[in-house]
Motif scaffolding. Structure first.
Motif, short mmCIF file in Angstrom:
data_model
loop_
_atom_site.label_atom_id
_atom_site.label_comp_id
_atom_site.label_asym_id
_atom_site.label_seq_id
_atom_site.Cartn_x
_atom_site.Cartn_y
_atom_site.Cartn_z
N ASP A 89 -29.50 -59.21 -59.15
CA ASP A 89 -30.13 -59.72 -57.93
C ASP A 89 -29.13 -60.51 -57.09
O ASP A 89 -29.11 -60.41 -55.87
CB ASP A 89 -31.33 -60.63 -58.27
N PHE A 90 -28.32 -61.34 -57.76
CA PHE A 90 -27.36 -62.16 -57.01
C PHE A 90 -26.25 -61.28 -56.43
O PHE A 90 -25.82 -61.49 -55.30
CB PHE A 90 -26.81 -63.29 -57.89
N LEU A 91 -25.80 -60.29 -57.19
CA LEU A 91 -24.79 -59.37 -56.65
C LEU A 91 -25.36 -58.62 -55.46
O LEU A 91 -24.70 -58.44 -54.44
CB LEU A 91 -24.33 -58.38 -57.73
N ASP A 92 -26.63 -58.18 -55.57
CA ASP A 92 -27.26 -57.45 -54.47
C ASP A 92 -27.37 -58.31 -53.21
O ASP A 92 -27.33 -57.81 -52.09
CB ASP A 92 -28.67 -56.97 -54.87
N ALA A 93 -27.53 -59.63 -53.42
CA ALA A 93 -27.63 -60.54 -52.26
C ALA A 93 -26.26 -60.73 -51.60
O ALA A 93 -26.17 -61.36 -50.55
CB ALA A 93 -28.22 -61.88 -52.69
N PRO A 136 -20.89 -47.97 -58.08
CA PRO A 136 -19.85 -48.62 -57.28
C PRO A 136 -20.16 -48.63 -55.79
O PRO A 136 -19.59 -49.40 -55.04
CB PRO A 136 -18.60 -47.79 -57.56
N PHE A 137 -21.11 -47.77 -55.35
CA PHE A 137 -21.41 -47.71 -53.91
C PHE A 137 -22.88 -47.98 -53.65
O PHE A 137 -23.72 -47.76 -54.52
CB PHE A 137 -21.02 -46.35 -53.34
N THR A 138 -23.19 -48.43 -52.45
CA THR A 138 -24.58 -48.68 -52.07
C THR A 138 -24.80 -48.19 -50.65
O THR A 138 -23.85 -48.09 -49.87
CB THR A 138 -24.91 -50.18 -52.18
N GLN A 139 -26.08 -47.88 -50.32
CA GLN A 139 -26.40 -47.45 -48.97
C GLN A 139 -26.89 -48.66 -48.19
O GLN A 139 -27.77 -49.37 -48.66
CB GLN A 139 -27.49 -46.38 -49.03
N SER A 149 -27.70 -45.55 -41.52
CA SER A 149 -27.17 -46.23 -42.71
C SER A 149 -25.81 -45.64 -43.05
O SER A 149 -25.45 -44.56 -42.59
CB SER A 149 -28.14 -46.11 -43.88
N GLU A 150 -25.08 -46.39 -43.87
CA GLU A 150 -23.76 -45.91 -44.29
C GLU A 150 -23.57 -46.24 -45.76
O GLU A 150 -24.25 -47.11 -46.32
CB GLU A 150 -22.65 -46.56 -43.46
N ILE A 151 -22.63 -45.53 -46.40
CA ILE A 151 -22.31 -45.80 -47.80
C ILE A 151 -21.23 -46.87 -47.83
O ILE A 151 -20.20 -46.74 -47.16
CB ILE A 151 -21.77 -44.52 -48.49
N ARG A 152 -21.49 -47.94 -48.59
CA ARG A 152 -20.50 -49.02 -48.70
C ARG A 152 -20.21 -49.31 -50.15
O ARG A 152 -21.07 -49.11 -51.00
CB ARG A 152 -21.07 -50.32 -48.11
N GLU A 153 -19.00 -49.84 -50.42
CA GLU A 153 -18.67 -50.26 -51.77
C GLU A 153 -19.49 -51.51 -52.09
O GLU A 153 -19.65 -52.38 -51.23
CB GLU A 153 -17.18 -50.61 -51.85
N ARG A 154 -20.05 -51.57 -53.28
CA ARG A 154 -20.82 -52.76 -53.65
C ARG A 154 -19.87 -53.93 -53.85
O ARG A 154 -18.75 -53.74 -54.33
CB ARG A 154 -21.56 -52.53 -54.96
N PRO A 155 -20.35 -55.17 -53.53
CA PRO A 155 -19.49 -56.33 -53.78
C PRO A 155 -19.20 -56.51 -55.27
O PRO A 155 -20.06 -56.26 -56.10
CB PRO A 155 -20.29 -57.50 -53.23
N ARG A 156 -17.97 -56.89 -55.61
CA ARG A 156 -17.58 -57.10 -57.01
C ARG A 156 -17.38 -58.59 -57.27
O ARG A 156 -17.01 -59.31 -56.36
CB ARG A 156 -16.25 -56.41 -57.29
N PRO A 157 -17.58 -59.05 -58.52
CA PRO A 157 -17.37 -60.47 -58.79
C PRO A 157 -15.93 -60.87 -58.46
O PRO A 157 -15.00 -60.19 -58.85
CB PRO A 157 -17.62 -60.61 -60.29
N GLU A 158 -15.78 -61.95 -57.72
CA GLU A 158 -14.44 -62.42 -57.38
C GLU A 158 -13.97 -63.46 -58.37
O GLU A 158 -12.86 -63.43 -58.84
CB GLU A 158 -14.44 -63.01 -55.98
N ARG A 159 -14.84 -64.44 -58.61
CA ARG A 159 -14.48 -65.49 -59.56
C ARG A 159 -15.62 -65.58 -60.56
O ARG A 159 -16.78 -65.56 -60.17
CB ARG A 159 -14.39 -66.86 -58.89
N VAL A 160 -15.27 -65.71 -61.82
CA VAL A 160 -16.29 -66.03 -62.83
C VAL A 160 -15.83 -67.35 -63.46
O VAL A 160 -14.92 -67.37 -64.30
CB VAL A 160 -16.46 -64.92 -63.87
#
Ligand code: FAD
Length: 318
Positions: A89-93, A136-139, A149-160
């Motif tokens: 959920d947080f990655l999706d946000a 790896p991708f989202t619409q 709509s377009e296909i975009r790369e999903r955000p990846r964790p930057e810092r953990v």
């Protein structure tokens, strides 16, 4: 991004409980953004009690500021499936930086009520795993083009990030366990540690030295809080179990004037930060949702962009 001399600065906020507090927090975030923080982290009520309020603050940062938001997440009491859903959920946000915590179980909870993940290290692993398993991708919709709509790369964790305890976690069996726990978090994939608040430079410096000799190599950022009222100091002591210096407690207690109390808290925090900064990879300031005291600390340290002479302000940081 970093403060004026390249020292990365970050702040911690907690999600507001009322609409009025939410409005005030927006203004606080705008003021904190002026310090060009590397990120601002938002706490998370153990058990998920603040989930929506935390997300609202994180979304504000994403939508209205240039600041990188970092979401604290706790796993205590969660099943694997619930923790998995939470991270998704947080990655999706759009949040891509996390502070992974176990969190505290409710008072009196039995060991079998702690949930499927027993430690922050397991949550670190889960965050990486969820990220790897996601498509790896989202619409996504295209702003300004309704229906498109377009296909975009999903955000990846930057810092953990993870928590570290220079003066010992209250449940720790000894200093070695605190270091071992941090090493386990690094092995699980943590990229950064932020310390619990401490009151003496030697607590931080000694902990970092022990961690380094045990093999911990991730940055360990000191967490410092300017405490400007006796009641807040008492509450913090209760929450963290870290005993404050008696002199600071007395100075705050006997000073009747609020401005003078503020000065005492800011001066103590600035001195402490100054003592550790030469050996620290940055500075994390606990804000208590107020900007005045933490920006006062940065100003004293010459770390606010406006503290520099005008002719130096365009110098590129290395
Ligand atoms: P862990 O590192 O997994 O464990 C903490 C300690 O417990 C270890 O150091 C170890 O001493 C002991 N321990 C762990 N596993 C075992 C074991 N198997 N046997 C014996 N002892 C064990 N809490 C919140 O609810 N929300 C927040 O947003 C939040 N933000 C925080 C931010 C920072 C920077 C810090 C320092 C703390 C924060 N906390 C927050 C508090 C934190 O959740 C508590 O301190 C909690 O008790 C420990 O979480 P942890 O992630 O450090 O857990």
């Amino acid at each position: 991004m970093a403060a004026n001399d390249g020292t990365p600065i970050s702040f911690e906020l907690f999600p507001p409980r009322t609409d009025a507090a939410a409005l005030a927090l927006g203004r606080t975030i705008d003021r904190l953004a002026e310090a060009h923080p590397a990120f601002i982290s938002v706490t998370f009520g153990a058990g998920g009690s603040s989930r929506e309020r935390s997300l609202t603050v994180l979304r504000y940062m994403l939508d209205q500021t240039d600041v990188e938001p970092m979401a604290h997440l706790t796993c205590v009491g969660s099943s694997h499936a619930e923790a998995n859903r939470l991270v998704r959920d947080f990655l999706d946000a759009g949040v891509t930086s996390f502070l992974a915590l176990r969190g505290d179980p409710p008072l009196g909870a039995e060991d079998d009520g702690l949930g499927d993940l027993g430690s922050a290290a397991e949550l670190v692993q889960l965050i990486h795993r969820v990220q790897e398993e996601r498509e790896p991708f989202t619409q996504a919709g295209i702003p300004g083009l309704p229906g498109a709509s377009e296909i975009r790369e999903r955000p990846r964790p930057e810092r953990v990030a993870v928590a570290a305890f220079p003066t010992g976690h209250p449940r720790s069996r000894g200093p070695q366990q605190d270091v071992d726990t941090l090493l386990a978090k690094e092995i699980a994939g943590a990229t950064l540690a932020i310390t619990q608040l401490f009151w003496h430079a030697d607590d931080y410096l000694g902990f970092v030295a022990r961690a380094r000799s045990a093999g911990v190599s991730i940055p360990i950022v000191p967490g410092i809080m300017p405490v400007t009222t006796p009641s807040r100091l008492a509450r913090l002591t209760q929450l963290t179990g870290v005993e404050p210096p008696a002199q600071l407690a007395i100075d705050l207690e006997i000073e009747p004037d609020a401005d003078a109390q503020n000065e005492i808290g800011v001066a103590y925090a600035a001195r402490l930060a100054g003592e550790v900064l030469a050996d620290a990879p940055g500075l994390h300031l606990y804000t208590f949702n107020r900007h005045e005291a933490v920006l006062g600390v940065l100003d004293r340290l010459g770390l606010m962009p406006s503290s520099r002479p005008a002719e130096e302000r365009n110098v590129t940081n290395t």
